[in-house]
Design a protein around this motif. Sequence first.
Motif, PDB file in Angstrom:
ATOM      1  N   ARG A 157       0.943  -1.249  -0.121  1.00 13.87           N
ATOM      2  CA  ARG A 157       0.132   0.195   0.088  1.00 13.87           C
ATOM      3  C   ARG A 157       0.802   1.240  -0.042  1.00 13.87           C
ATOM      4  O   ARG A 157       0.512   2.345  -0.063  1.00 13.87           O
ATOM      5  CB  ARG A 157      -0.844   0.156   1.271  1.00 13.87           C
ATOM      6  N   GLN A 158       2.067   1.100   0.128  1.00 17.04           N
ATOM      7  CA  GLN A 158       3.008   2.306   0.238  1.00 17.04           C
ATOM      8  C   GLN A 158       3.646   2.488  -1.162  1.00 17.04           C
ATOM      9  O   GLN A 158       4.200   3.624  -1.396  1.00 17.04           O
ATOM     10  CB  GLN A 158       4.012   1.884   1.326  1.00 17.04           C
ATOM     11  N   VAL A 159       3.579   1.407  -2.019  1.00 14.02           N
ATOM     12  CA  VAL A 159       4.003   1.891  -3.407  1.00 14.02           C
ATOM     13  C   VAL A 159       3.080   1.975  -4.438  1.00 14.02           C
ATOM     14  O   VAL A 159       2.365   1.223  -4.609  1.00 14.02           O
ATOM     15  CB  VAL A 159       5.082   0.820  -3.668  1.00 14.02           C
ATOM     16  N   SER A 160       3.327   3.223  -5.267  1.00 17.92           N
ATOM     17  CA  SER A 160       2.282   3.344  -6.150  1.00 17.92           C
ATOM     18  C   SER A 160       2.847   2.821  -7.659  1.00 17.92           C
ATOM     19  O   SER A 160       2.375   2.422  -8.347  1.00 17.92           O
ATOM     20  CB  SER A 160       1.820   4.855  -6.580  1.00 17.92           C
ATOM     21  N   ARG A 161       4.211   3.190  -7.681  1.00 20.37           N
ATOM     22  CA  ARG A 161       4.920   2.759  -8.976  1.00 20.37           C
ATOM     23  C   ARG A 161       6.379   2.177  -8.528  1.00 20.37           C
ATOM     24  O   ARG A 161       6.940   2.792  -7.609  1.00 20.37           O
ATOM     25  CB  ARG A 161       4.861   3.960  -9.924  1.00 20.37           C
ATOM     26  N   LEU A 217       6.123   8.567 -15.472  1.00 24.19           N
ATOM     27  CA  LEU A 217       5.302   9.158 -14.304  1.00 24.19           C
ATOM     28  C   LEU A 217       4.227  10.068 -14.945  1.00 24.19           C
ATOM     29  O   LEU A 217       3.196   9.652 -14.219  1.00 24.19           O
ATOM     30  CB  LEU A 217       6.239  10.226 -13.708  1.00 24.19           C
ATOM     31  N   GLN A 218       4.294  10.515 -15.941  1.00 22.38           N
ATOM     32  CA  GLN A 218       2.946  11.215 -16.617  1.00 22.38           C
ATOM     33  C   GLN A 218       1.816  10.555 -17.001  1.00 22.38           C
ATOM     34  O   GLN A 218       0.682  10.452 -16.695  1.00 22.38           O
ATOM     35  CB  GLN A 218       3.470  12.165 -17.669  1.00 22.38           C
ATOM     36  N   ARG A 219       2.426   9.205 -17.673  1.00 18.86           N
ATOM     37  CA  ARG A 219       1.374   8.410 -18.278  1.00 18.86           C
ATOM     38  C   ARG A 219       0.560   7.625 -17.250  1.00 18.86           C
ATOM     39  O   ARG A 219      -0.419   6.991 -17.335  1.00 18.86           O
ATOM     40  CB  ARG A 219       2.078   7.422 -18.974  1.00 18.86           C
ATOM     41  N   THR A 220       1.397   7.324 -15.980  1.00 22.77           N
ATOM     42  CA  THR A 220       0.741   6.399 -14.939  1.00 22.77           C
ATOM     43  C   THR A 220       0.435   7.257 -13.660  1.00 22.77           C
ATOM     44  O   THR A 220      -0.003   6.606 -12.781  1.00 22.77           O
ATOM     45  CB  THR A 220       1.740   5.364 -14.536  1.00 22.77           C
ATOM     46  N   ALA A 221       0.251   8.659 -13.883  1.00 25.36           N
ATOM     47  CA  ALA A 221      -0.192   9.626 -12.874  1.00 25.36           C
ATOM     48  C   ALA A 221      -1.694   9.077 -12.459  1.00 25.36           C
ATOM     49  O   ALA A 221      -2.346   8.848 -13.369  1.00 25.36           O
ATOM     50  CB  ALA A 221      -0.090  11.115 -13.254  1.00 25.36           C
ATOM     51  N   THR A 222      -2.062   9.343 -11.269  1.00 23.33           N
ATOM     52  CA  THR A 222      -3.503   8.861 -11.051  1.00 23.33           C
ATOM     53  C   THR A 222      -4.499   9.960 -11.320  1.00 23.33           C
ATOM     54  O   THR A 222      -4.228  11.101 -11.131  1.00 23.33           O
ATOM     55  CB  THR A 222      -3.626   8.931  -9.215  1.00 23.33           C
ATOM     56  N   GLN A 223      -5.282   9.413 -11.896  1.00 23.06           N
ATOM     57  CA  GLN A 223      -6.330  10.462 -12.668  1.00 23.06           C
ATOM     58  C   GLN A 223      -7.145  10.854 -11.624  1.00 23.06           C
ATOM     59  O   GLN A 223      -7.985  10.160 -10.888  1.00 23.06           O
ATOM     60  CB  GLN A 223      -7.006   9.714 -13.860  1.00 23.06           C
ATOM     61  N   PRO A 224      -7.590  12.165 -11.451  1.00 21.41           N
ATOM     62  CA  PRO A 224      -8.467  12.731 -10.411  1.00 21.41           C
ATOM     63  C   PRO A 224      -9.700  12.227 -11.079  1.00 21.41           C
ATOM     64  O   PRO A 224     -10.130  12.060 -12.211  1.00 21.41           O
ATOM     65  CB  PRO A 224      -8.324  14.365 -10.482  1.00 21.41           C
TER      66      PRO A 224
END
Length: 260
Positions: A106-110, A249-256
Amino acid sequence: MELQIKEHNGYQYIDEGNGEVLLLLHGLFGALSNWQDVVATFREQYRVVIPLLPIYEMPLLSADVPGLVKFVERFVAAVAVPGPYTLLGNSLGGHIALVYTLRNPRQVSRLVLTGSSGLFEDSMGGSFPKRGNYDFVQERVAYTFYDPAVATKELVDEVFSITNSNAKCLRIINIARSAQRHNMGKDLSKIKVPTLLIWGLNDTITPPPVAHEFNRLLPKSELHFLDHCGHAPMMERPAAFNARLRQFLQRTATQPVSAT
């Protein structure tokens, strides 16, 4: 750019910028400066945090991959690094990142791995070192890069001084052997976060077949090779490395979530 080292609760680390956290982990003979170009490029948009791993000072009995993972866990808690964050690791740092992600999903997004150990490595850890042999150390440091000129005298001198300390050598050997024993092959399928693999096409320590195997075993991974590049792409091909990293980073950014 001179990196400013901070100290807090006994930890030494880099902490630059604001925003989403990029947590960077260096390798066995690595240093905070290995990530200098990444810090310079991304601190405008991200908070870049790099702990100095206690490779040469940690208690001998815990000088291994699990011991270093526990150190990162304690560091994150002590410095209050907010998660989830993007975890980047080079060489041994990649190995630590993988085990950390399995223990703290849960601590790691990518994940971003470059020249990571964990499947195979031809390191100078287990058979090494030849104390007092400067030419040998120079040759092994140069072996890390495609262009031997990247192995500056300053870098060779630093590694040479490490190899002349019995206490440091014992820890290096322990950690290197632990990394070789701690094969991640059966566990990689459990890592579900988007993973970027950036590999030097001329990496002789974790050669290209290792990168392909990581790509095969990590469910959400993508692999990019950099030509004329060895085991530390962020040092040897910083512009190309940072361009690939930024795209990821841009492609996998969390979408609001949009209100409807």
